[in-house]
Write a protein that holds these residues in place. Structure first.
Motif, PDB file in Angstrom:
ATOM      1  N   SER A   1       0.835  -1.198   0.000  1.00 19.75           N
ATOM      2  CA  SER A   1       0.000   0.000   0.000  1.00 19.75           C
ATOM      3  C   SER A   1       0.870   1.249   0.000  1.00 19.75           C
ATOM      4  CB  SER A   1      -0.915   0.003   1.220  1.00 19.75           C
ATOM      5  OG  SER A   1      -0.167  -0.029   2.408  1.00 19.75           O
ATOM      6  N   ASN A   2       0.378   2.291  -0.656  1.00 22.68           N
ATOM      7  CA  ASN A   2       1.062   3.585  -0.729  1.00 22.68           C
ATOM      8  C   ASN A   2       0.140   4.653  -0.169  1.00 22.68           C
ATOM      9  OD1 ASN A   2       3.306   2.507  -2.242  1.00 22.68           O
ATOM     10  ND2 ASN A   2       1.928   2.457  -3.995  1.00 22.68           N
ATOM     11  N   ASP A   3       0.693   5.514   0.677  1.00 19.79           N
ATOM     12  CA  ASP A   3      -0.073   6.614   1.268  1.00 19.79           C
ATOM     13  C   ASP A   3       0.374   7.938   0.658  1.00 19.79           C
ATOM     14  OD1 ASP A   3      -1.107   4.681   2.893  1.00 19.79           O
ATOM     15  OD2 ASP A   3      -0.062   5.326   4.707  1.00 19.79           O
ATOM     16  N   TYR A   4      -0.598   8.754   0.266  1.00 17.50           N
ATOM     17  CA  TYR A   4      -0.360  10.110  -0.213  1.00 17.50           C
ATOM     18  C   TYR A   4      -1.238  11.014   0.644  1.00 17.50           C
ATOM     19  CZ  TYR A   4       0.866   7.356  -4.339  1.00 17.50           C
ATOM     20  OH  TYR A   4       1.397   6.424  -5.190  1.00 17.50           O
ATOM     21  N   TYR A   5      -0.647  11.937   1.371  1.00 16.35           N
ATOM     22  CA  TYR A   5      -1.492  12.781   2.205  1.00 16.35           C
ATOM     23  C   TYR A   5      -0.885  14.147   2.452  1.00 16.35           C
ATOM     24  CZ  TYR A   5       1.487  10.935   5.911  1.00 16.35           C
ATOM     25  OH  TYR A   5       2.556  10.563   6.651  1.00 16.35           O
ATOM     26  N   VAL A   6      -1.740  15.042   2.897  1.00 16.80           N
ATOM     27  CA  VAL A   6      -1.331  16.389   3.290  1.00 16.80           C
ATOM     28  C   VAL A   6      -1.515  16.492   4.796  1.00 16.80           C
ATOM     29  CG1 VAL A   6      -1.814  17.459   1.073  1.00 16.80           C
ATOM     30  CG2 VAL A   6      -3.622  17.325   2.779  1.00 16.80           C
ATOM     31  N   SER A   7      -0.687  17.337   5.416  1.00 16.21           N
ATOM     32  CA  SER A   7      -0.688  17.478   6.868  1.00 16.21           C
ATOM     33  C   SER A   7      -0.607  18.945   7.241  1.00 16.21           C
ATOM     34  CB  SER A   7       0.506  16.753   7.482  1.00 16.21           C
ATOM     35  OG  SER A   7       0.509  15.399   7.153  1.00 16.21           O
ATOM     36  N   GLY A   8      -1.125  19.256   8.394  1.00 17.25           N
ATOM     37  CA  GLY A   8      -0.997  20.590   8.957  1.00 17.25           C
ATOM     38  C   GLY A   8      -0.930  20.501  10.465  1.00 17.25           C
ATOM     39  N   GLY A   9      -0.074  21.331  11.070  1.00 10.80           N
ATOM     40  CA  GLY A   9       0.044  21.294  12.520  1.00 10.80           C
ATOM     41  C   GLY A   9       0.998  22.353  13.038  1.00 10.80           C
ATOM     42  N   TYR A  10       1.504  22.122  14.248  1.00 15.26           N
ATOM     43  CA  TYR A  10       2.388  23.081  14.896  1.00 15.26           C
ATOM     44  C   TYR A  10       3.436  22.352  15.712  1.00 15.26           C
ATOM     45  CZ  TYR A  10       3.627  27.683  16.704  1.00 15.26           C
ATOM     46  OH  TYR A  10       4.287  28.849  16.974  1.00 15.26           O
ATOM     47  N   LEU A  11       4.651  22.901  15.728  1.00 19.05           N
ATOM     48  CA  LEU A  11       5.738  22.390  16.560  1.00 19.05           C
ATOM     49  C   LEU A  11       6.126  23.469  17.568  1.00 19.05           C
ATOM     50  CD1 LEU A  11       8.054  20.675  13.931  1.00 19.05           C
ATOM     51  CD2 LEU A  11       6.579  19.570  15.604  1.00 19.05           C
ATOM     52  N   PHE A  12       6.113  23.123  18.852  1.00 22.79           N
ATOM     53  CA  PHE A  12       6.491  24.040  19.921  1.00 22.79           C
ATOM     54  C   PHE A  12       7.930  23.786  20.337  1.00 22.79           C
ATOM     55  CE2 PHE A  12       1.926  23.523  20.270  1.00 22.79           C
ATOM     56  CZ  PHE A  12       1.490  24.826  20.445  1.00 22.79           C
ATOM     57  N   ARG A  13       8.707  24.846  20.493  1.00 23.85           N
ATOM     58  CA  ARG A  13      10.065  24.710  21.015  1.00 23.85           C
ATOM     59  C   ARG A  13       9.938  24.607  22.529  1.00 23.85           C
ATOM     60  NH1 ARG A  13      11.932  29.294  19.708  1.00 23.85           N
ATOM     61  NH2 ARG A  13      11.960  30.175  21.783  1.00 23.85           N
ATOM     62  N   VAL A  14      10.217  23.430  23.083  1.00 28.63           N
ATOM     63  CA  VAL A  14      10.034  23.224  24.524  1.00 28.63           C
ATOM     64  C   VAL A  14      11.312  23.424  25.322  1.00 28.63           C
ATOM     65  CG1 VAL A  14       8.013  21.741  24.284  1.00 28.63           C
ATOM     66  CG2 VAL A  14      10.282  20.722  24.297  1.00 28.63           C
ATOM     67  N   CYS A  15      12.467  23.235  24.696  1.00 27.56           N
ATOM     68  CA  CYS A  15      13.726  23.556  25.378  1.00 27.56           C
ATOM     69  C   CYS A  15      14.832  23.730  24.345  1.00 27.56           C
ATOM     70  CB  CYS A  15      14.095  22.512  26.424  1.00 27.56           C
ATOM     71  SG  CYS A  15      14.512  20.907  25.792  1.00 27.56           S
ATOM     72  N   SER A  16      15.840  24.502  24.731  1.00 28.70           N
ATOM     73  CA  SER A  16      16.976  24.767  23.850  1.00 28.70           C
ATOM     74  C   SER A  16      18.144  25.241  24.694  1.00 28.70           C
ATOM     75  CB  SER A  16      16.616  25.822  22.800  1.00 28.70           C
ATOM     76  OG  SER A  16      16.248  27.032  23.422  1.00 28.70           O
ATOM     77  N   ASN A  17      19.329  25.223  24.088  1.00 29.85           N
ATOM     78  CA  ASN A  17      20.465  25.794  24.800  1.00 29.85           C
ATOM     79  C   ASN A  17      20.404  27.310  24.663  1.00 29.85           C
ATOM     80  OD1 ASN A  17      21.223  26.087  22.138  1.00 29.85           O
ATOM     81  ND2 ASN A  17      23.232  25.140  22.374  1.00 29.85           N
ATOM     82  N   ARG A  18      21.329  28.002  25.293  1.00 32.66           N
ATOM     83  CA  ARG A  18      21.247  29.463  25.345  1.00 32.66           C
ATOM     84  C   ARG A  18      21.300  30.118  23.965  1.00 32.66           C
ATOM     85  NH1 ARG A  18      23.411  33.159  29.913  1.00 32.66           N
ATOM     86  NH2 ARG A  18      23.063  35.178  28.974  1.00 32.66           N
ATOM     87  N   SER A  19      22.137  29.588  23.084  1.00 32.23           N
ATOM     88  CA  SER A  19      22.250  30.173  21.742  1.00 32.23           C
ATOM     89  C   SER A  19      21.181  29.652  20.788  1.00 32.23           C
ATOM     90  CB  SER A  19      23.629  29.885  21.160  1.00 32.23           C
ATOM     91  OG  SER A  19      23.763  28.507  20.883  1.00 32.23           O
ATOM     92  N   ARG A  20      20.378  28.721  21.245  1.00 26.91           N
ATOM     93  CA  ARG A  20      19.344  28.073  20.435  1.00 26.91           C
ATOM     94  C   ARG A  20      19.918  27.346  19.228  1.00 26.91           C
ATOM     95  NH1 ARG A  20      14.386  32.394  20.577  1.00 26.91           N
ATOM     96  NH2 ARG A  20      14.272  32.546  22.820  1.00 26.91           N
ATOM     97  N   SER A  21      21.134  26.862  19.364  1.00 29.31           N
ATOM     98  CA  SER A  21      21.711  26.054  18.291  1.00 29.31           C
ATOM     99  C   SER A  21      21.253  24.605  18.393  1.00 29.31           C
ATOM    100  CB  SER A  21      23.241  26.130  18.327  1.00 29.31           C
ATOM    101  OG  SER A  21      23.730  25.636  19.548  1.00 29.31           O
ATOM    102  N   VAL A  22      20.697  24.236  19.537  1.00 25.11           N
ATOM    103  CA  VAL A  22      20.127  22.907  19.752  1.00 25.11           C
ATOM    104  C   VAL A  22      18.740  23.098  20.339  1.00 25.11           C
ATOM    105  CG1 VAL A  22      20.365  20.713  20.945  1.00 25.11           C
ATOM    106  CG2 VAL A  22      22.405  21.907  20.159  1.00 25.11           C
ATOM    107  N   ASN A  23      17.728  22.523  19.690  1.00 21.93           N
ATOM    108  CA  ASN A  23      16.343  22.698  20.126  1.00 21.93           C
ATOM    109  C   ASN A  23      15.625  21.364  20.189  1.00 21.93           C
ATOM    110  OD1 ASN A  23      16.320  25.659  20.045  1.00 21.93           O
ATOM    111  ND2 ASN A  23      16.464  25.389  17.828  1.00 21.93           N
TER     112      ASN A  23
END
Length: 194
Positions: free
Chosen positions: A91-113
């Motif tokens: 089986s093959n799936d073709y779909y569209v998606s919509g949503g949101y990603l929240f930044r819950v933690c990161s280092n001080r420079s935000r180079s890692v999230n």
């Protein structure tokens, strides 16, 4: 070597690599465009393209995906002219998606999230009957939700690499297979456009 010592050594090396280099603060500027390409695998394999806009706490995502899998068993029910039988289809799936990603933690420079969120998915699943047997549906409507946990690292100011876990919960307009849960791991890259 003791597992605890090995874990401490690996964690220390990863911390050194991540904190090495001069990363400027990567901030999700409200209104900034975000584009990402992802490859996914585990039980189903494929890829996705997402586009979105940044907000203060994360970014929206809207995109399209294609997934395929290994052959799965399919039970063909008995009719007045045939007996019930079982064989495998892809089986093959073709779909569209919509949503949101929240930044819950990161280092001080935000180079890692670490980003957490999810999408609502809508699409179709088509079935490839390799043996040409009768009774396999051609296309069925699918819908579901996909929680997402994404770890991203910025090697550059506006470019991020990521690894993610996405357990997909898929439901069907017409139930064909009993399976409805598809956990996936993936890798990807994201470009933050100013």
């Amino acid at each position: 070597m003791n597992r605890k010592i090995l874990f401490v050594v690996v964690a220390t090396l990863l911390s050194a690599v991540i904190s090495a280099g001069d990363c400027k603060a990567q901030r999700h500027v409200p209104g900034q465009s975000v584009m990402s390409v992802e490859l996914q695998g585990w039980e189903r394999f494929g890829g996705s393209f997402f586009w979105g806009k940044s907000g203060y706490r994360g970014h929206s995502i809207f995109g399209a995906s294609f997934l395929t899998g290994l052959p799965e068993p399919y039970d063909v029910p008995a009719t007045k002219d045939t007996v019930a039988f079982n064989h495998k289809v892809v089986s093959n799936d073709y779909y569209v998606s919509g949503g949101y990603l929240f930044r819950v933690c990161s280092n001080r420079s935000r180079s890692v999230n670490l980003l957490l969120g999810g999408t609502l998915d809508l699409g179709i699943r088509d079935y490839v009957d390799e043996k040409g047997m009768y009774g396999i549906p051609s296309v069925k409507f699918i819908y579901g939700v996909s929680p997402i946990a994404k770890f991203e690292y910025f090697p550059d100011d506006a470019f991020a690499l990521n690894i993610h876990f996405r357990p997909r919960f898929q439901l069907y307009g017409h139930k064909v297979f009993e399976k409805w849960f598809y956990p996936q791991f993936g890798i990807g890259c994201t470009l933050y456009l100013f």
